[in-house]
Design a protein around this motif. Sequence first.
Motif, PDB file in Angstrom:
ATOM      1  N   PHE A  78       0.858  -1.171   0.000  1.00 13.45           N
ATOM      2  CA  PHE A  78       0.000   0.000   0.000  1.00 13.45           C
ATOM      3  C   PHE A  78       0.896   1.222   0.000  1.00 13.45           C
ATOM      4  O   PHE A  78       2.107   1.128   0.168  1.00 13.45           O
ATOM      5  CB  PHE A  78      -0.978  -0.009   1.187  1.00 13.45           C
ATOM      6  N   GLN A  79       0.295   2.385  -0.221  1.00 13.50           N
ATOM      7  CA  GLN A  79       1.070   3.596  -0.427  1.00 13.50           C
ATOM      8  C   GLN A  79       1.251   4.379   0.870  1.00 13.50           C
ATOM      9  O   GLN A  79       0.292   4.615   1.604  1.00 13.50           O
ATOM     10  CB  GLN A  79       0.358   4.488  -1.449  1.00 13.50           C
ATOM     11  N   LYS A  80       2.486   4.763   1.124  1.00 13.85           N
ATOM     12  CA  LYS A  80       2.774   5.686   2.219  1.00 13.85           C
ATOM     13  C   LYS A  80       2.775   7.086   1.613  1.00 13.85           C
ATOM     14  O   LYS A  80       3.492   7.355   0.652  1.00 13.85           O
ATOM     15  CB  LYS A  80       4.122   5.389   2.853  1.00 13.85           C
ATOM     16  N   THR A 137      -6.490   1.879   1.071  1.00 13.58           N
ATOM     17  CA  THR A 137      -7.730   1.567   0.379  1.00 13.58           C
ATOM     18  C   THR A 137      -7.633   0.234  -0.352  1.00 13.58           C
ATOM     19  O   THR A 137      -6.662  -0.026  -1.060  1.00 13.58           O
ATOM     20  CB  THR A 137      -8.066   2.668  -0.644  1.00 13.58           C
ATOM     21  N   VAL A 138      -8.637  -0.614  -0.164  1.00 12.39           N
ATOM     22  CA  VAL A 138      -8.760  -1.863  -0.902  1.00 12.39           C
ATOM     23  C   VAL A 138      -9.935  -1.697  -1.863  1.00 12.39           C
ATOM     24  O   VAL A 138     -11.069  -1.472  -1.433  1.00 12.39           O
ATOM     25  CB  VAL A 138      -8.993  -3.061   0.044  1.00 12.39           C
ATOM     26  N   GLN A 139      -9.639  -1.802  -3.150  1.00 14.42           N
ATOM     27  CA  GLN A 139     -10.665  -1.622  -4.174  1.00 14.42           C
ATOM     28  C   GLN A 139     -11.801  -2.618  -3.978  1.00 14.42           C
ATOM     29  O   GLN A 139     -11.573  -3.787  -3.688  1.00 14.42           O
ATOM     30  CB  GLN A 139     -10.055  -1.791  -5.562  1.00 14.42           C
ATOM     31  N   ASP A 140     -13.020  -2.167  -4.108  1.00 16.54           N
ATOM     32  CA  ASP A 140     -14.248  -2.955  -4.025  1.00 16.54           C
ATOM     33  C   ASP A 140     -14.605  -3.413  -2.616  1.00 16.54           C
ATOM     34  O   ASP A 140     -15.575  -4.146  -2.440  1.00 16.54           O
ATOM     35  CB  ASP A 140     -14.214  -4.181  -4.957  1.00 16.54           C
ATOM     36  N   LEU A 156      -2.790  -8.623   3.781  1.00 19.59           N
ATOM     37  CA  LEU A 156      -2.906 -10.046   3.455  1.00 19.59           C
ATOM     38  C   LEU A 156      -4.283 -10.296   2.855  1.00 19.59           C
ATOM     39  O   LEU A 156      -5.298 -10.133   3.522  1.00 19.59           O
ATOM     40  CB  LEU A 156      -2.713 -10.899   4.716  1.00 19.59           C
ATOM     41  N   ARG A 157      -4.291 -10.670   1.577  1.00 17.01           N
ATOM     42  CA  ARG A 157      -5.549 -10.948   0.867  1.00 17.01           C
ATOM     43  C   ARG A 157      -5.788 -12.451   0.846  1.00 17.01           C
ATOM     44  O   ARG A 157      -4.968 -13.214   0.338  1.00 17.01           O
ATOM     45  CB  ARG A 157      -5.494 -10.420  -0.553  1.00 17.01           C
ATOM     46  N   LEU A 158      -6.938 -12.857   1.416  1.00 20.42           N
ATOM     47  CA  LEU A 158      -7.317 -14.267   1.447  1.00 20.42           C
ATOM     48  C   LEU A 158      -8.539 -14.480   0.563  1.00 20.42           C
ATOM     49  O   LEU A 158      -9.571 -13.844   0.776  1.00 20.42           O
ATOM     50  CB  LEU A 158      -7.658 -14.707   2.871  1.00 20.42           C
ATOM     51  N   PRO A 159      -8.442 -15.400  -0.388  1.00 17.62           N
ATOM     52  CA  PRO A 159      -9.601 -15.662  -1.228  1.00 17.62           C
ATOM     53  C   PRO A 159     -10.675 -16.431  -0.467  1.00 17.62           C
ATOM     54  O   PRO A 159     -10.379 -17.119   0.521  1.00 17.62           O
ATOM     55  CB  PRO A 159      -9.034 -16.495  -2.379  1.00 17.62           C
ATOM     56  N   PRO A 160     -11.918 -16.331  -0.902  1.00 15.58           N
ATOM     57  CA  PRO A 160     -12.972 -17.151  -0.294  1.00 15.58           C
ATOM     58  C   PRO A 160     -12.576 -18.626  -0.328  1.00 15.58           C
ATOM     59  O   PRO A 160     -11.855 -19.068  -1.226  1.00 15.58           O
ATOM     60  CB  PRO A 160     -14.187 -16.892  -1.195  1.00 15.58           C
ATOM     61  N   ASP A 210     -11.016 -11.661   2.392  1.00 11.32           N
ATOM     62  CA  ASP A 210     -10.435 -10.866   3.460  1.00 11.32           C
ATOM     63  C   ASP A 210      -9.252 -10.071   2.930  1.00 11.32           C
ATOM     64  O   ASP A 210      -8.500 -10.548   2.070  1.00 11.32           O
ATOM     65  CB  ASP A 210      -9.931 -11.768   4.602  1.00 11.32           C
ATOM     66  N   ASN A 211      -9.081  -8.851   3.468  1.00 13.89           N
ATOM     67  CA  ASN A 211      -7.940  -7.988   3.174  1.00 13.89           C
ATOM     68  C   ASN A 211      -7.471  -7.431   4.510  1.00 13.89           C
ATOM     69  O   ASN A 211      -7.989  -6.423   4.991  1.00 13.89           O
ATOM     70  CB  ASN A 211      -8.341  -6.871   2.212  1.00 13.89           C
TER      71      ASN A 211
END
Length: 163
Positions: free
Chosen positions: A7-9, A22-25, A93-97, A59-60
């Motif tokens: 992510f952006q600092k 920000t996490v899109q959607d 950490l992005r976890l898929p369904p 999850d994000n």
Amino acid sequence: MFELLNFQKFRDTPSVQFFDITVQDSNARDLVFHKGPAISPNNAKDTSWQFYLHPRQQDNLLALSGGRTFHLVNFEWAHPYHVVRLDANSHILRLPPGTFHRSESDPEGSLVINQAVRTESATVHSEFRVYNSGTIPKLKKLLASGIQPEYHGFEENDYPMAA
């Protein structure tokens, strides 16, 4: 498979950092506080590990303070078992369904925000069930097999013990 997102600092000033996380959607926000070295979900009464699994939610997860170690199991991945270290302000950490997951906080605890992406059919009941590994044959067999997880985000020689 899971992803570790950057992510952006925006900038650093003395004792202050500004981030765009920000996490899109994302259409849901969960804030999860662990006081001390908590495990979520807790072990079952018979000491079997328990997991969450969201069939309709991505999850994000971002550790805001402290850190967490996540155990991930997904039988659709080439290697189904991973352990991921998530330090504060490091990655999302992005976890898929469909991914079994559980976490353990650092000794001082942790605070994590989840910018979830939920389908319209997702409900609290459908997404926040606890799954006992002792009652799911495939999961029980994997954890008892001695298979070593793949580790991510750890310093060398700093891997936690597997199940």
